[in-house]
Write a protein that holds these residues in place. Structure first.
Motif, PDB file in Angstrom:
ATOM      1  N   LEU A  65       0.919  -1.300   0.036  1.00  0.00           N
ATOM      2  CA  LEU A  65       0.115  -0.113   0.206  1.00  0.00           C
ATOM      3  C   LEU A  65       0.632   1.526   0.059  1.00  0.00           C
ATOM      4  O   LEU A  65       0.377   2.387   0.001  1.00  0.00           O
ATOM      5  CB  LEU A  65      -0.966   0.312   0.995  1.00  0.00           C
ATOM      6  CG  LEU A  65      -2.252  -1.264   1.278  1.00  0.00           C
ATOM      7  CD1 LEU A  65      -3.115  -0.933   2.637  1.00  0.00           C
ATOM      8  CD2 LEU A  65      -2.609  -1.060   0.428  1.00  0.00           C
ATOM      9  N   SER A  66       1.728   1.339   0.363  1.00  0.00           N
ATOM     10  CA  SER A  66       2.915   2.265   0.273  1.00  0.00           C
ATOM     11  C   SER A  66       2.732   2.627  -1.354  1.00  0.00           C
ATOM     12  O   SER A  66       2.790   2.187  -1.943  1.00  0.00           O
ATOM     13  CB  SER A  66       4.605   2.170  -0.071  1.00  0.00           C
ATOM     14  OG  SER A  66       5.014   1.196  -0.620  1.00  0.00           O
ATOM     15  N   GLY A  67       2.721   4.338  -1.389  1.00  0.00           N
ATOM     16  CA  GLY A  67       2.808   4.875  -2.868  1.00  0.00           C
ATOM     17  C   GLY A  67       1.528   4.922  -3.030  1.00  0.00           C
ATOM     18  O   GLY A  67       1.291   5.809  -3.930  1.00  0.00           O
ATOM     19  N   ARG A  68       0.483   4.656  -2.366  1.00  0.00           N
ATOM     20  CA  ARG A  68      -0.829   5.000  -2.451  1.00  0.00           C
ATOM     21  C   ARG A  68      -1.227   6.200  -1.940  1.00  0.00           C
ATOM     22  O   ARG A  68      -0.726   6.877  -0.637  1.00  0.00           O
ATOM     23  CB  ARG A  68      -1.845   3.735  -2.449  1.00  0.00           C
ATOM     24  CG  ARG A  68      -1.029   2.469  -2.567  1.00  0.00           C
ATOM     25  CD  ARG A  68      -1.172   2.172  -4.204  1.00  0.00           C
ATOM     26  NE  ARG A  68      -0.441   1.023  -3.870  1.00  0.00           N
ATOM     27  CZ  ARG A  68       0.212   1.149  -5.047  1.00  0.00           C
ATOM     28  NH1 ARG A  68       0.093   1.288  -6.540  1.00  0.00           N
ATOM     29  NH2 ARG A  68       0.962  -0.192  -5.902  1.00  0.00           N
ATOM     30  N   GLY A  69      -1.978   6.890  -2.382  1.00  0.00           N
ATOM     31  CA  GLY A  69      -2.500   8.476  -1.937  1.00  0.00           C
ATOM     32  C   GLY A  69      -3.726   7.960  -0.825  1.00  0.00           C
ATOM     33  O   GLY A  69      -4.536   7.772  -0.504  1.00  0.00           O
ATOM     34  N   VAL A  70      -3.250   7.098   0.472  1.00  0.00           N
ATOM     35  CA  VAL A  70      -3.824   6.368   1.030  1.00  0.00           C
ATOM     36  C   VAL A  70      -2.872   6.978   2.727  1.00  0.00           C
ATOM     37  O   VAL A  70      -1.759   6.853   2.613  1.00  0.00           O
ATOM     38  CB  VAL A  70      -4.800   5.150   1.787  1.00  0.00           C
ATOM     39  CG1 VAL A  70      -5.686   4.896   0.054  1.00  0.00           C
ATOM     40  CG2 VAL A  70      -3.110   4.814   1.339  1.00  0.00           C
ATOM     41  N   ASP A  71      -4.165   6.635   3.966  1.00  0.00           N
ATOM     42  CA  ASP A  71      -3.377   6.576   5.204  1.00  0.00           C
ATOM     43  C   ASP A  71      -3.981   5.175   5.983  1.00  0.00           C
ATOM     44  O   ASP A  71      -5.266   5.393   5.554  1.00  0.00           O
ATOM     45  CB  ASP A  71      -3.726   7.734   5.915  1.00  0.00           C
ATOM     46  CG  ASP A  71      -3.309   8.964   5.545  1.00  0.00           C
ATOM     47  OD1 ASP A  71      -2.326   9.157   4.999  1.00  0.00           O
ATOM     48  OD2 ASP A  71      -4.412  10.074   6.421  1.00  0.00           O
ATOM     49  N   VAL A  72      -3.467   4.420   7.037  1.00  0.00           N
ATOM     50  CA  VAL A  72      -3.139   3.149   7.095  1.00  0.00           C
ATOM     51  C   VAL A  72      -2.498   3.164   8.308  1.00  0.00           C
ATOM     52  O   VAL A  72      -2.003   3.392   8.934  1.00  0.00           O
ATOM     53  CB  VAL A  72      -2.077   2.293   6.417  1.00  0.00           C
ATOM     54  CG1 VAL A  72      -3.021   1.206   6.597  1.00  0.00           C
ATOM     55  CG2 VAL A  72      -3.160   2.358   4.529  1.00  0.00           C
ATOM     56  N   GLU A 350      -2.748   1.756  15.055  1.00  0.00           N
ATOM     57  CA  GLU A 350      -0.992   2.606  14.982  1.00  0.00           C
ATOM     58  C   GLU A 350      -0.202   3.047  13.729  1.00  0.00           C
ATOM     59  O   GLU A 350      -1.192   2.706  13.171  1.00  0.00           O
ATOM     60  CB  GLU A 350       0.193   2.633  15.658  1.00  0.00           C
ATOM     61  CG  GLU A 350      -0.630   2.218  16.878  1.00  0.00           C
ATOM     62  CD  GLU A 350       1.059   1.158  17.949  1.00  0.00           C
ATOM     63  OE1 GLU A 350       1.957   1.534  17.256  1.00  0.00           O
ATOM     64  OE2 GLU A 350       1.384   0.982  19.011  1.00  0.00           O
ATOM     65  N   ALA A 351      -0.654   4.059  12.968  1.00  0.00           N
ATOM     66  CA  ALA A 351      -0.068   4.858  12.018  1.00  0.00           C
ATOM     67  C   ALA A 351       0.975   4.218  11.308  1.00  0.00           C
ATOM     68  O   ALA A 351       1.594   3.533  11.643  1.00  0.00           O
ATOM     69  CB  ALA A 351       0.619   6.575  12.620  1.00  0.00           C
ATOM     70  N   LEU A 352       0.341   3.780  10.153  1.00  0.00           N
ATOM     71  CA  LEU A 352       1.530   2.761   9.447  1.00  0.00           C
ATOM     72  C   LEU A 352       1.990   3.665   7.761  1.00  0.00           C
ATOM     73  O   LEU A 352       2.740   3.552   8.064  1.00  0.00           O
ATOM     74  CB  LEU A 352       0.690   1.372   9.139  1.00  0.00           C
ATOM     75  CG  LEU A 352       1.349   0.362   8.162  1.00  0.00           C
ATOM     76  CD1 LEU A 352       2.535  -0.213   9.171  1.00  0.00           C
ATOM     77  CD2 LEU A 352       0.701  -0.414   8.028  1.00  0.00           C
ATOM     78  N   ILE A 353       0.909   3.702   7.257  1.00  0.00           N
ATOM     79  CA  ILE A 353       1.407   5.142   6.204  1.00  0.00           C
ATOM     80  C   ILE A 353       0.498   6.089   6.157  1.00  0.00           C
ATOM     81  O   ILE A 353      -0.793   6.152   7.058  1.00  0.00           O
ATOM     82  CB  ILE A 353       0.431   3.764   4.923  1.00  0.00           C
ATOM     83  CG1 ILE A 353       1.552   2.281   5.068  1.00  0.00           C
ATOM     84  CG2 ILE A 353       0.993   5.229   3.632  1.00  0.00           C
ATOM     85  CD1 ILE A 353       0.817   1.738   3.567  1.00  0.00           C
ATOM     86  N   ARG A 354       1.492   7.167   6.424  1.00  0.00           N
ATOM     87  CA  ARG A 354       0.961   8.685   6.029  1.00  0.00           C
ATOM     88  C   ARG A 354       1.456   9.494   4.583  1.00  0.00           C
ATOM     89  O   ARG A 354       2.452   9.158   4.446  1.00  0.00           O
ATOM     90  CB  ARG A 354       1.328   9.370   6.940  1.00  0.00           C
ATOM     91  CG  ARG A 354       0.532   9.172   9.084  1.00  0.00           C
ATOM     92  CD  ARG A 354      -0.804   9.432   8.597  1.00  0.00           C
ATOM     93  NE  ARG A 354      -1.371   8.805   9.728  1.00  0.00           N
ATOM     94  CZ  ARG A 354      -2.041   7.854  10.221  1.00  0.00           C
ATOM     95  NH1 ARG A 354      -1.964   6.908   9.498  1.00  0.00           N
ATOM     96  NH2 ARG A 354      -2.441   7.584  11.392  1.00  0.00           N
ATOM     97  N   ASP A 355      -0.235   9.586   3.430  1.00  0.00           N
ATOM     98  CA  ASP A 355       0.077  10.087   2.293  1.00  0.00           C
ATOM     99  C   ASP A 355       0.836   9.382   1.520  1.00  0.00           C
ATOM    100  O   ASP A 355       1.200   9.592   1.167  1.00  0.00           O
ATOM    101  CB  ASP A 355       0.512  11.647   2.639  1.00  0.00           C
ATOM    102  CG  ASP A 355      -0.138  12.480   3.458  1.00  0.00           C
ATOM    103  OD1 ASP A 355      -1.694  12.415   2.829  1.00  0.00           O
ATOM    104  OD2 ASP A 355       0.671  13.346   4.077  1.00  0.00           O
ATOM    105  N   GLY A 356       0.783   7.369   1.675  1.00  0.00           N
ATOM    106  CA  GLY A 356       1.387   7.295   0.871  1.00  0.00           C
ATOM    107  C   GLY A 356       3.201   6.733   1.634  1.00  0.00           C
ATOM    108  O   GLY A 356       3.685   6.191   1.091  1.00  0.00           O
ATOM    109  N   GLU A 357       3.528   7.057   3.411  1.00  0.00           N
ATOM    110  CA  GLU A 357       4.418   6.973   3.107  1.00  0.00           C
ATOM    111  C   GLU A 357       4.633   5.518   3.804  1.00  0.00           C
ATOM    112  O   GLU A 357       3.579   6.718   5.312  1.00  0.00           O
ATOM    113  CB  GLU A 357       5.237   8.052   3.364  1.00  0.00           C
ATOM    114  CG  GLU A 357       6.781   7.733   3.547  1.00  0.00           C
ATOM    115  CD  GLU A 357       7.829   9.162   3.893  1.00  0.00           C
ATOM    116  OE1 GLU A 357       8.362   9.488   4.467  1.00  0.00           O
ATOM    117  OE2 GLU A 357       6.757  10.357   4.194  1.00  0.00           O
TER     118      GLU A 357
END
Length: 383
Positions: A65-72, A350-357
């Motif tokens: 999911l990295s590099g996508r326009g999502v928060d995870v 907890e935060a895993l991805i923010r704005d794709g990063e």
């Protein structure tokens, strides 16, 4: 046509490793000019039921999911869960729609094997327990098997290429095939050849049940290798070995009677937690194979629970963005994320991805420590 039936990393990353209805969903939404911002959650059960499972596969999910326009947001690898979300995605639906199939596969398969491995670990907490099950799965996922086993606290594994992927060294000594290649009655020749051939860093573990009585072969191995012998392994097929506990006790007795208290006894072959509990006081270590590698995947599903800020869910699923909590007594609780959780509870997503990063590091040793601590806190796999 490729030589092996393997879906490669390119297909996974590009999203073609998916179910066809997701690509048709994309086509339909784009045709309609619709791409709503959603919250989607990965869950196995909606409510806690007391049946904990161990989360694994988060590292691969993050890479997907990295590099996508999502928060995870997600639980940490090595966290035990019991109902509610283990991972949550927020963003435009078309950013991740086609990746659902691979995402669930990463989490489901690894978590199932890790849960089984943790059950084995807890069944023999003071023993050496190794993962021997890679031969039961497609070789392309051998590293997933071994990483899941290590995450759950097993002490090592056997698959060479998996070790190269994980940066860990595989272990193992000899199969029955080695003894058979030297011929019936030539076990001494095989053990001696092994001792002469392999490096000093390899433990001298003699397989002692190929042709004859286990106790008899053990004593022959001791006479052959003497003080160089570290351990003996019993791997007799279940149809021939009878009472394995009695056999191991007899081996231990005869070794001790001859002054070989320092030679360990290792058992393998179709063992699971029940067998480990019954043998852990007489054997020094175990190889666990199919119980881990053949474990049923956790039945995760991904469901949209919010659309454009409004609660939404299909029948049978709970709408609204949720959080899972661990209370000091080891309890697992699920509640709406915008409400106050239980007193003194720790939020688990907890935060895993923010704005794709990706904003989290993955430390396998830390995940193992977490799994063992959480197992103790929740009572998972206890006697």
């Amino acid at each position: 046509m490729p030589p092996f039936d393997i879906v490669g990393p390119e297909a996974i990353s590009e999203g073609t490793a998916t179910d066809a209805y997701f690509t048709r969903t994309e086509t339909t939404l784009r045709h309609a000019g619709r791409n709503p911002r959603v919250v989607a959650e990965v869950t196995a059960d909606q409510f806690p039921d007391g049946d904990f499972e161990l989360l694994a596969g988060v590292k691969d999910a993050a890479a997907l999911l990295s590099g996508r326009g999502v928060d995870v947001d997600a639980m940490c690898e090595g966290q035990l869960f019991d109902g509610g979300p283990v991972l949550r995605i927020e963003g435009p639906y078309l950013e991740f729609a086609r990746f659902e199939t691979s995402l669930l596969g990463f989490l489901s398969h690894a978590s199932g094997m890790a849960t089984a491995a943790l059950a084995a670990r807890r069944a023999a907490p003071e023993s050496t327990v190794l993962s021997f099950g890679a031969r039961h799965v497609h070789p392309s996922i051998a590293a997933v098997v071994e990483r899941s086993a290590l995450l759950a606290g097993l002490d090592g594994f056997s698959h060479v290429a998996a070790g190269e992927v994980l940066g860990r060294e595989a272990g193992g000594t000899m199969p029955h095939a080695l003894l058979i290649c030297f011929g019936r009655g030539k076990q001494e020749t095989a053990w001696r050849a092994f001792d002469e051939a392999v490096g000093p860093e390899v433990p001298r573990v003699a397989l002692c049940d190929t042709y004859g009585d286990e106790v008899g072969e053990v004593l022959r191995a001791v006479e052959t290798l003497g003080d160089d012998l570290d351990s003996v392994r019993i791997d007799t097929t279940g149809s021939r070995r009878g009472d394995l506990r009695h056999i191991i006790r007899e081996i231990r007795w005869e070794l001790d009677a001859r002054g070989h208290e320092d030679v360990d006894v290792f058992a393998s072959g179709g063992l699971g937690p029940d067998a480990l509990r019954s043998l852990r006081d007489v054997a020094d270590g175990f190889g666990v194979g199919g119980y881990v590698s053949d474990a049923d995947p956790v039945d995760f599903a991904l469901d949209i629970v919010e659309v454009e800020g409004e609660p939404a869910a299909k029948r049978g699923k709970l709408s609204g963005t949720k959080q899972a909590y661990r209370t000091p007594d080891g309890g697992h609780h699920v509640g709406l994320a915008d409400r106050e959780g239980p007193a003194a509870a720790e939020p688990l997503l907890e935060a895993l991805i923010r704005d794709g990063e990706v904003v989290r590091e993955f430390d396998l040793d830390a995940a193992t420590e977490r799994a063992l601590a959480d197992a103790s806190a929740t009572g998972f796999g206890g006697d």
